[in-house]
Design a protein around this motif. Structure first.
Motif, mmCIF file in Angstrom:
data_model
loop_
_atom_site.group_PDB
_atom_site.id
_atom_site.type_symbol
_atom_site.label_atom_id
_atom_site.label_comp_id
_atom_site.label_asym_id
_atom_site.label_seq_id
_atom_site.Cartn_x
_atom_site.Cartn_y
_atom_site.Cartn_z
ATOM 1 N N ARG A 50 0.823 -1.258 0.035
ATOM 2 C CA ARG A 50 0.063 0.077 0.071
ATOM 3 C C ARG A 50 0.850 1.377 0.107
ATOM 4 O O ARG A 50 1.863 1.228 0.556
ATOM 5 C CB ARG A 50 -0.990 0.067 1.032
ATOM 6 C CG ARG A 50 -1.435 -1.498 1.807
ATOM 7 C CD ARG A 50 -2.841 -1.547 1.181
ATOM 8 N NE ARG A 50 -3.489 -2.625 1.554
ATOM 9 C CZ ARG A 50 -4.214 -2.683 2.514
ATOM 10 N NH1 ARG A 50 -4.629 -1.467 3.062
ATOM 11 N NH2 ARG A 50 -4.827 -3.817 2.959
ATOM 12 N N ARG A 80 -7.946 8.896 3.843
ATOM 13 C CA ARG A 80 -8.527 8.209 2.451
ATOM 14 C C ARG A 80 -9.288 9.107 1.567
ATOM 15 O O ARG A 80 -9.538 8.615 0.478
ATOM 16 C CB ARG A 80 -9.495 7.145 2.830
ATOM 17 C CG ARG A 80 -8.683 5.978 3.593
ATOM 18 C CD ARG A 80 -9.656 4.823 4.207
ATOM 19 N NE ARG A 80 -8.944 3.515 4.220
ATOM 20 C CZ ARG A 80 -9.227 2.354 5.242
ATOM 21 N NH1 ARG A 80 -10.624 2.765 5.952
ATOM 22 N NH2 ARG A 80 -8.529 1.453 5.327
ATOM 23 N N ARG A 124 -8.780 4.452 -4.267
ATOM 24 C CA ARG A 124 -9.472 3.322 -3.526
ATOM 25 C C ARG A 124 -9.053 3.432 -1.984
ATOM 26 O O ARG A 124 -8.089 3.578 -1.852
ATOM 27 C CB ARG A 124 -8.774 2.008 -4.026
ATOM 28 C CG ARG A 124 -9.000 1.905 -5.498
ATOM 29 C CD ARG A 124 -8.242 0.522 -6.103
ATOM 30 N NE ARG A 124 -6.798 0.548 -5.656
ATOM 31 C CZ ARG A 124 -6.047 1.298 -6.647
ATOM 32 N NH1 ARG A 124 -6.435 1.827 -7.703
ATOM 33 N NH2 ARG A 124 -4.907 1.252 -6.373
ATOM 34 N N ASP A 180 -6.189 1.690 -0.625
ATOM 35 C CA ASP A 180 -4.733 2.406 -0.583
ATOM 36 C C ASP A 180 -4.258 3.186 0.625
ATOM 37 O O ASP A 180 -2.953 3.198 0.849
ATOM 38 C CB ASP A 180 -4.720 3.526 -1.962
ATOM 39 C CG ASP A 180 -5.033 3.081 -3.132
ATOM 40 O OD1 ASP A 180 -4.826 1.780 -3.457
ATOM 41 O OD2 ASP A 180 -5.504 3.925 -4.029
#
Length: 201
Positions: free
Chosen positions: A113, A153, A158, A161
């Motif tokens: 990630r 986020r 996404r 991630d």
């Protein structure tokens, strides 16, 4: 092997226990965090401060430890100051009894990630932020005192991630102070300061 940097960001401290000088409290917390980071393996360690706090950092760091001066006490400012690293993590400076394993868990997701965050137990705020460098352009400015995983986020292509890793609590009030475990190794400077104030430690 990836070059990894872990930085203690010595931001403002807005509370100290009754009878404990705020500046001394901040210095004790920071000293314990810096000592903790010095025990980590396979990472380089640094401290970041605003120019006004350079004297504090210089008084606490181990010889040879890099000190970064940043315009504002945010992870984004620290990441922008780093060069030559593949991964980096920025941690708050008021977690004197943080388990080293928690730092490792913050870095581990970076194999798959681009970003990982560790929340604060009881929130709001973040314990730390880790990224693959260069920093993704979608990562918004994050204030470690108020940001949440959802904030990190908010701009991600996404949600996955941004990994959310194991949390911990910061020492920001009386309720947090009560969670300190005298049997837990470490946090010597904080422990000594609390003992000197007549409080249990």
């Amino acid at each position: 092997m990836a070059r990894r940097m872990v930085v203690a960001l010595l931001g403002p401290v807005h509370w100290s226990p009754p009878g404990v000088d705020r500046a001394e409290w901040r210095a004790a917390l920071a000293e314990d965090v810096i000592d903790l980071l010095a025990t980590l393996n396979e990472v380089e360690v640094a401290v970041a401060v605003t120019p006004a706090d350079r004297v504090l950092a210089d008084a606490l760091v181990w010889p040879g430890t890099a000190v970064y001066e940043v315009a504002e006490p945010t992870p984004n400012a620290v990441f922008a100051a780093l060069e030559g690293y593949d991964q980096a993590a920025v941690l708050v400076g008021d977690v004197p009894d943080l388990p080293a394993l928690t730092v490792g868990k913050l870095l581990r997701p970076l194999t798959t990630r681009p970003v990982a965050v560790a929340p604060i137990e009881g929130g709001p705020g973040l314990l730390g932020v880790a990224v693959r460098l260069p920093v993704p352009g979608w990562l918004p400015p994050l204030d470690l005192d108020t940001a949440t995983p959802a904030d990190a986020r908010s701009g991600a292509p996404r949600p996955g991630d941004v990994a959310v890793t194991t949390g911990w609590r910061r020492l920001r009030g009386p309720a947090d102070l009560a969670t300190l475990d005298p049997a837990f190794e470490g946090w010597e400077a904080t422990r000594a300061l609390l003992s000197g104030s007549g409080r249990p430690a």
